[in-house]
Write a protein that holds these residues in place. Structure first.
Motif, short mmCIF file in Angstrom:
data_model
loop_
_atom_site.label_atom_id
_atom_site.label_comp_id
_atom_site.label_asym_id
_atom_site.label_seq_id
_atom_site.Cartn_x
_atom_site.Cartn_y
_atom_site.Cartn_z
N GLY A 184 9.03 9.77 7.00
CA GLY A 184 7.99 8.76 6.91
C GLY A 184 8.28 7.83 5.76
N ASP A 185 7.67 6.65 5.81
CA ASP A 185 7.82 5.75 4.66
C ASP A 185 6.49 5.65 3.92
N ILE B 200 0.84 -1.19 0.00
CA ILE B 200 0.00 0.00 0.00
C ILE B 200 0.88 1.24 0.00
N ASP B 201 0.82 2.00 -1.07
CA ASP B 201 1.57 3.25 -1.16
C ASP B 201 0.62 4.39 -0.82
N ASN C 211 4.38 4.99 8.17
CA ASN C 211 5.09 5.00 9.45
C ASN C 211 5.84 6.32 9.60
N LEU C 212 5.78 6.93 10.79
CA LEU C 212 6.33 8.27 10.98
C LEU C 212 7.38 8.33 12.07
N VAL C 213 8.36 9.22 11.84
CA VAL C 213 9.39 9.54 12.83
C VAL C 213 9.37 11.05 13.01
N PHE C 214 9.29 11.51 14.26
CA PHE C 214 9.22 12.93 14.56
C PHE C 214 10.56 13.42 15.09
N ASN C 215 10.78 14.72 15.01
CA ASN C 215 12.06 15.29 15.42
C ASN C 215 11.92 16.05 16.73
N ALA D 238 9.07 1.87 1.91
CA ALA D 238 8.69 1.01 3.03
C ALA D 238 9.81 0.02 3.33
N GLY D 239 10.08 -0.18 4.62
CA GLY D 239 11.11 -1.11 5.04
C GLY D 239 12.43 -0.46 5.38
N GLU D 240 12.61 0.83 5.04
CA GLU D 240 13.87 1.50 5.31
C GLU D 240 13.97 2.06 6.73
#
Length: 261
Positions: free
Chosen positions: A182-183, A2-3, A187-191, A218-220
């Protein structure tokens, strides 16, 4: 696979209708999803009910929607940096549901977790629980709408009986959030401090739209570094790392520059 990526902020917010409810991330001017807010402003969406810790400042953040009177109601914990907010609220043009900051955070988290309501000690013995806080003025100094009283119950926790006030969860039509990375699965990464209310706002929105500075396949992302799983995110827009990031208030002590040299 899913993109969830969308080509632009304008396309990602295009179906947000007049009268929608939104949960918006940010704390002060940190972590504001500015590209999404600007896109929403540009398309002319109005009569919005917004849940966010604050409403930006007069010319930035949610303040640009407020200045053009696109917001009908704010649910916030702090609104002191925006003079236009004060004007509209006191003139009876803007409804405000003022909520303790920790309670607001938990109301959003509960909404995203499927929890209908919860009891908390915060607000017991005050107008938060007893009611009567102005929500909407009549334009002549009187109160048109006041906050209602809430259920208060006594629970024995850890062998000690205390009163707790019932707070209902928040679920909104849409959520707008900002993340550092995000990928394509959402999925998210915040600073750092920009994490603030963003994950909670994302959880509360039935449709979550995230702007990210960097989008990767995705997957990174290391699973242990992901702050918010993609199950809560529905649309992703890459805005790049060079977006304008304003500082709400800068304080410099006299002589600090020479002392630090």
């Amino acid at each position: 696979m899913i993109d969830k990526t969308w080509a632009s902020a304008a396309e990602a917010v295009a179906d947000i209708p007049d009268g929608a409810s939104l949960a918006v991330g940010g704390f002060g001017l940190s972590g504001n999803p500015m590209s999404l807010i600007e896109a929403l402003h540009d398309q002319g969406t109005k009569d919005l009910s917004i849940v966010s810790n604050n409403c930006g400042v007069d010319d930035w953040g949610l303040g640009i929607l407020l200045n053009d009177r696109r917001i009908r109601k704010m649910t916030s914990s702090y609104v002191g940096e925006n003079k236009e907010f004060e004007r509209q609220f006191l003139d009876g043009d803007l409804e405000l549901e003022l909520t303790p900051q920790g309670t607001l955070a938990e109301k959003l988290r509960a909404g995203g977790s499927g929890i209908a309501a919860f009891y908390t000690q915060t607000g017991v013995g005050t107008q938060v629980a007893e009611g009567g806080l102005p929500r909407l003025y009549d334009g002549n100094g009187g109160i048109a709408v006041a906050s209602p009283s809430k259920d208060v119950r006594t629970f024995a926790v850890g062998g000690r009986s205390r009163e707790y006030v019932l707070e209902e969860a928040i679920v909104t039509d849409f959520a707008l959030v900002h993340a550092k990375m995000g990928d394509t699965h959402g999925n998210l990464v915040f600073n750092k401090a920009a994490r603030n209310f963003n994950p909670l706002a994302a959880m509360a929105g039935r449709v979550c739209i995230a702007q990210v500075e960097e989008l990767v396949p995705a997957g990174e992302l290391d699973p242990d570094e992901i702050h918010l799983p993609g199950i809560y995110v529905h649309r992703m827009v890459e805005v790049g790392p060079d977006i304008d990031k304003r500082i709400e208030r800068r304080t410099v002590t006299a002589g600090s520059a020479s002392e630090g040299a």
